[in-house]
Scaffold this active site. Sequence first.
Site, PDB file in Angstrom:
ATOM      1  CD  GLU A   1       7.432  -1.315  12.059  1.00 18.11           C
ATOM      2  OE1 GLU A   1       8.007  -2.185  11.386  1.00 18.11           O
ATOM      3  OE2 GLU A   1       6.527  -0.589  11.603  1.00 18.11           O
TER       4      GLU A   1
ATOM      5  CG  ASN B   1      -0.269  -0.097   2.526  1.00 19.66           C
ATOM      6  OD1 ASN B   1       0.759  -0.756   2.674  1.00 19.66           O
ATOM      7  ND2 ASN B   1      -0.825   0.572   3.527  1.00 19.66           N
TER       8      ASN B   1
ATOM      9  CD  GLU C   1       1.361  -1.618  11.000  1.00 20.21           C
ATOM     10  OE1 GLU C   1       0.185  -1.899  11.351  1.00 20.21           O
ATOM     11  OE2 GLU C   1       1.630  -1.110   9.910  1.00 20.21           O
TER      12      GLU C   1
ATOM     13  CB  CYS D   1      -2.684  -0.206   8.285  1.00 23.28           C
ATOM     14  SG  CYS D   1      -1.201   0.738   8.700  1.00 23.28           S
TER      15      CYS D   1
END
Length: 478
Positions: free
Chosen positions: A459, A149, A247, A281
Site C-alpha cells: 500500500e 486498532n 496487510e 501491527c
Amino acid sequence: MLKIQNYLDGALSDAIDNQIIDNFNPSKGVVYGSIPNSNEKDVEKAVKSAEEAFPEWGVLNNEKRFKIMNRIAELIDANRDELAKAESMDQGKPLWLAKNEMIRAAQNMRFFATAAMQYASDSHIMPGHAINYTQRHPLGVVACISPWNLPLYLFTWKIAPALATGNCVIAKPSEITPATAFLFSKLCIEAGLPKGVLNILHGTGPSVGGVLVAHPRVKAISFTGGTNTGRHIASVAAPMFKKLSLELGGKNPNIIFDDADLDKAIATTVNSSFMNQGEICLCGSRIYVHRKVYDQIKQRFVEEVSKLKIGDPLNDQTKVGAIVSKPHFDKILGYIDLAKQEGATILTGGHAVTVNGLESGWYIAPTILEGLGKNSVCNLEEIFGPVVTLTPFDSEEEVLELANSTEYGLAATLWTQNLQRAHRMASKIESGIVWINCWLLRDLRTPFGGMKNSGVGREGGFNAMNFFTEQQNVCVKL
C-alpha cells in the site's frame, strides 16, 4: 446510546433485516450503542448501488474528484475533536492519540486526492515501427475491509486510493470499532460525494466481509487484519482471480546495539512497545539488546515503562488506555499466563489493572517478559497487546537469526550509530519496513507492507493507485 447506521446508496439506513449487535465502550466494559448486523441482502444492495454509480465516477474529471475528496479531508479536520472522542470511547485508546490519528485520516484523503491529479500513463516508442501507450482503468466495484486498532486512520488509508482512481467502494469497518466510520459517512454526505460511490456496511466478518470476498461482481479485496483471516480470504478470492492486497500480522524485532544513542533508543522503545496498548501491527514486540548494554537498558526500560499512567482514555495524562474488547483482553492475559509456564520472568506488569471509577473496564499493565527462547510461543505469535519480550545478543549474526526466526516480516527497528552496520543489517532483515534510529516515521509515498506471512502486496503512494487499477497496453503502428 449511539445508534450506528449503514451508509448505503447515499443515505444512512438500518440493516435490511433490522438485526443489530451491541457496541461496547472498553474503558467501562459496558454496552453504549448498537450496530447494524448487515448480511448478504445489504451487500447485494451495496453492490448494485456501486455499479450504478461507477459509469459516472469512473470517468469523472480528476480535478472534480479531487475537490470532493479534499472537501472530505477538510471536514475531518473541522470535526477532529468530535471524531477523536468517538474513536477514544469506541477503541479504548487515549484521547490525545486519537486526535493525532484524525490528522492522519485527513492526510490520507488529501494525499490520494492530490495523487489522482498526478497519476500518469506511460508511453514507449518503437522507432520507425509503433507507439505503445499504457492506460490504467479503474476496476469497478472493490471492497475495503479495515481493522479495529486504528479505525478511521486505516479506513481512509484504504478507501482514499480506491476512490481517487475512479472505483466505487464497499467498505466494512470492524464491528468492534464502528463509530468513526459512521461519523465519516455523515461527512461524505455533507461533502457531496455522489450516492453509491462509497457504501459503508457494518456487521460481522462472516455476515459482511465474507460475503464481499465471495461476491462475483466485487473485483478486488483490500484487507488489513490477522494472518489467519487473510489466509482464508486468499483461499476464497484467489480462485476467483480477484486482485488481493493483504496487510497482515507482525512480530517485529527492535534491535539495540551498544553504540546506539541509548537515551533516544529507550524513549522511542517505550512508545514502539506500548503505544495504543501495543495494538499496532508495527509495534516492536521483540526487543533485542546487545549484551554490553543489556543490564543498563533493562533497568532504564523497566523504570520508564513502570511510570506509564494506565487509566481513563479521556484523561490527557493517560498513556495506556483500555484493551479494545473483552475477548482480546482475555487473549492477552492468556499469553501472559503461557509465558509464565514457558519460564518467563516478568520484569514489570503481567496483570490486569482496575481503574478507579472504571472498575469494569478492560485494562492490562504494560508487561516486559525476560528469559524466553526464540521458539517460545510468546516470541513467535502476535499477541497484539501491551506485552514485549527482552533478550540479549552478542553479535550481528546472532541477532539476525533471532530477528528472522518468525513467520512474520512486517517491520523492524535498528538502533546504531554505525552507518555500515545499519545498511548491512537492513538489507538482511526479512522485513518490508526497516526504521533506523526512529520508529513510525512515515512518508505516505513509500511502499507499505510485509514479507512472509505478513501479507501480500504493498500500500502507499502509487503502489496503492496501481492496485486499484487495471493496466492496458495499446500499440499503434506507425
